[in-house]
Design an enzyme around this catalytic site. Structure first.
Site, PDB file in Angstrom:
ATOM      1  N   CYS A 130     -38.480   1.842 -28.029  1.00 19.53           N
ATOM      2  CA  CYS A 130     -37.362   0.919 -27.786  1.00 19.53           C
ATOM      3  C   CYS A 130     -36.083   1.723 -27.537  1.00 19.53           C
ATOM      4  O   CYS A 130     -35.702   2.544 -28.360  1.00 19.53           O
ATOM      5  CB  CYS A 130     -37.170  -0.029 -28.970  1.00 19.53           C
ATOM      6  SG  CYS A 130     -35.769  -1.139 -28.706  1.00 19.53           S
ATOM      7  N   ASN A 193     -41.852   1.288 -21.667  1.00 20.59           N
ATOM      8  CA  ASN A 193     -40.915   0.371 -22.328  1.00 20.59           C
ATOM      9  C   ASN A 193     -39.690   0.240 -21.421  1.00 20.59           C
ATOM     10  O   ASN A 193     -39.655   0.801 -20.327  1.00 20.59           O
ATOM     11  CB  ASN A 193     -40.545   0.910 -23.713  1.00 20.59           C
ATOM     12  CG  ASN A 193     -40.109  -0.182 -24.698  1.00 20.59           C
ATOM     13  OD1 ASN A 193     -39.362  -1.084 -24.334  1.00 20.59           O
ATOM     14  ND2 ASN A 193     -40.553  -0.095 -25.934  1.00 20.59           N
ATOM     15  N   GLY A 267     -44.428  -8.892 -18.830  1.00 18.04           N
ATOM     16  CA  GLY A 267     -43.454  -9.421 -19.783  1.00 18.04           C
ATOM     17  C   GLY A 267     -42.433 -10.277 -19.065  1.00 18.04           C
ATOM     18  O   GLY A 267     -42.525 -11.504 -19.013  1.00 18.04           O
TER      19      GLY A 267
HETATM   20  O1  RRO Z   1     -36.544  -5.867 -29.880  1.00 17.66           O
HETATM   21  C1  RRO Z   1     -36.004  -5.261 -28.937  1.00 17.66           C
HETATM   22  O2  RRO Z   1     -34.785  -5.293 -28.744  1.00 17.66           O
HETATM   23  C2  RRO Z   1     -36.791  -4.440 -28.003  1.00 17.66           C
HETATM   24  C3  RRO Z   1     -37.843  -3.615 -28.376  1.00 17.66           C
HETATM   25 BR1  RRO Z   1     -38.491  -3.547 -30.096  1.00 17.66          BR
HETATM   26  C4  RRO Z   1     -38.467  -2.776 -27.399  1.00 17.66           C
HETATM   27  O3  RRO Z   1     -39.385  -1.996 -27.669  1.00 17.66           O
HETATM   28  N1  RRO Z   1     -37.996  -2.813 -26.137  1.00 17.66           N
HETATM   29  C5  RRO Z   1     -36.998  -3.629 -25.784  1.00 17.66           C
HETATM   30  O4  RRO Z   1     -36.615  -3.633 -24.617  1.00 17.66           O
HETATM   31  N2  RRO Z   1     -36.401  -4.435 -26.716  1.00 17.66           N
END
Ligand code: RRO
Length: 305
Positions: A130, A193, A267
């Protein structure tokens, strides 16, 4: 069925999976995705303790995609287990596999969450990527070969459930990280990611729009970067790759496969084409394969030949 595949010793009815972070927070959301043709669904990333997430707004549409800084909102593993127990039964009936996405700030935290979720999922995805997590979470692990190695091996040591590491594109050399997680025993790699982080400013309010100020970029604009990352990873390791980043159509999915992905995740695409995007992409892949008299194996990594 030409869309069936076996990966990590698991049979998937098709190669189009739900990506982490989107529609993975509740059982009913995952069920909806499963009923719309996904071969597997991935949970929202789960950690040890409950997290409320960042302040609103947490997501904003930009040209070519979205910026998000959800802030790892999740109920914590103990509470989530109840949700996933119910999801598991339903997914079994629909022949849809479950990917448990987990996060932590070190190998101990990852192992603690993995131990609790392992009996409920078909595959564990380690979120070490993330881009706006902060606090030692997320890409601060996935940008470091040693930390990534430690997290993967600690989770691999505790069960036989296959483990994939989800990597960040925000590195100098993705091959180096890929080789490190493969060496630690990862069964596969998910890439990528979100990119960035990036920022959007409301010029009337004279303020950044996102509550967290900055966030990770997803959607169509990141696709070429994701493809190049998959291409590089394929050339560096022998474990399967799950490609993700801006996939909206069957043609996008095929591009990822040609770069080296064995399966894909969707996604942001759900926002562009609705829940039914999984059925649509599967139909589009199938149409391409039939028209060109190809199998999925013929196209996976074919641009490297
Ligand atoms: O929850 C988030 O803000 C988030 C996560 Br965990 C991630 O791995 N990738 C992202 O774009 N947002």
């Amino acid at each position: 069925n030409i869309l069936n595949l076996n990966l990590f010793g698991i049979n998937f009815k098709n190669p189009v999976f739900l990506a982490a972070g989107v529609m993975g927070e509740t059982g009913s959301a995952m069920r909806r995705i499963a009923k719309n043709g996904a071969g597997a669904v991935c949970t929202k990333s789960i950690g040890i303790e409950k997290k409320p997430g960042h302040n609103n707004p947490t997501m904003v549409e930009v040209e070519g995609g979205f910026l998000n800084a959800m802030g790892l909102p999740n109920p914590g593993i103990d509470e989530y287990i109840e949700e996933i127990e119910y999801v598991r039964k339903q997914m079994h009936e629909l022949d849809v596999k479950i990917i448990g996405s987990i996060y932590g700030k070190n190998e101990k935290e990852f192992a603690e969450v993995a131990e609790k979720i392992v009996d409920y999922v078909d595959l564990i995805e380690l979120n070490i990527s993330c881009p706006h997590a902060g606090g030692g979470y997320g890409s601060s692990i996935g940008q470091d070969c040693n930390l990534s190695h430690k997290v993967v091996s600690s989770v691999k040591n505790l069960s036989d459930v296959p483990v994939v590491a989800k990597l960040t594109p925000n590195v100098t050399d993705i091959k180096e990280i890929a080789v490190s997680v493969e060496d630690a025993g990862a069964d596969g790699i998910t890439a990528i990611n979100t990119l960035g982080p990036g920022m959007v400013i409301d010029i009337d309010a004279k303020k950044p729009i996102l509550g967290n100020i900055y966030g990770g970029m997803s959607g169509k604009a990141v696709k070429p970067i994701a493809i190049k990352n998959v291409y590089d990873i394929y050339s560096a390791v022998d474990i399967p790759i799950i490609g993700v980043g801006g996939i909206t159509t069957g043609r996008d999915a095929i591009e990822f496969m040609m770069a080296g992905a064995s399966a894909v995740q969707v996604g942001t695409g759900v926002y562009y084409r609705g829940y039914d995007i999984f059925n649509k992409i599967n139909d589009e892949i199938k149409e391409y394969l039939l028209k060109n008299e190809l199998s999925m194996n013929d196209i996976i990594g074919c641009v490297h030949k």
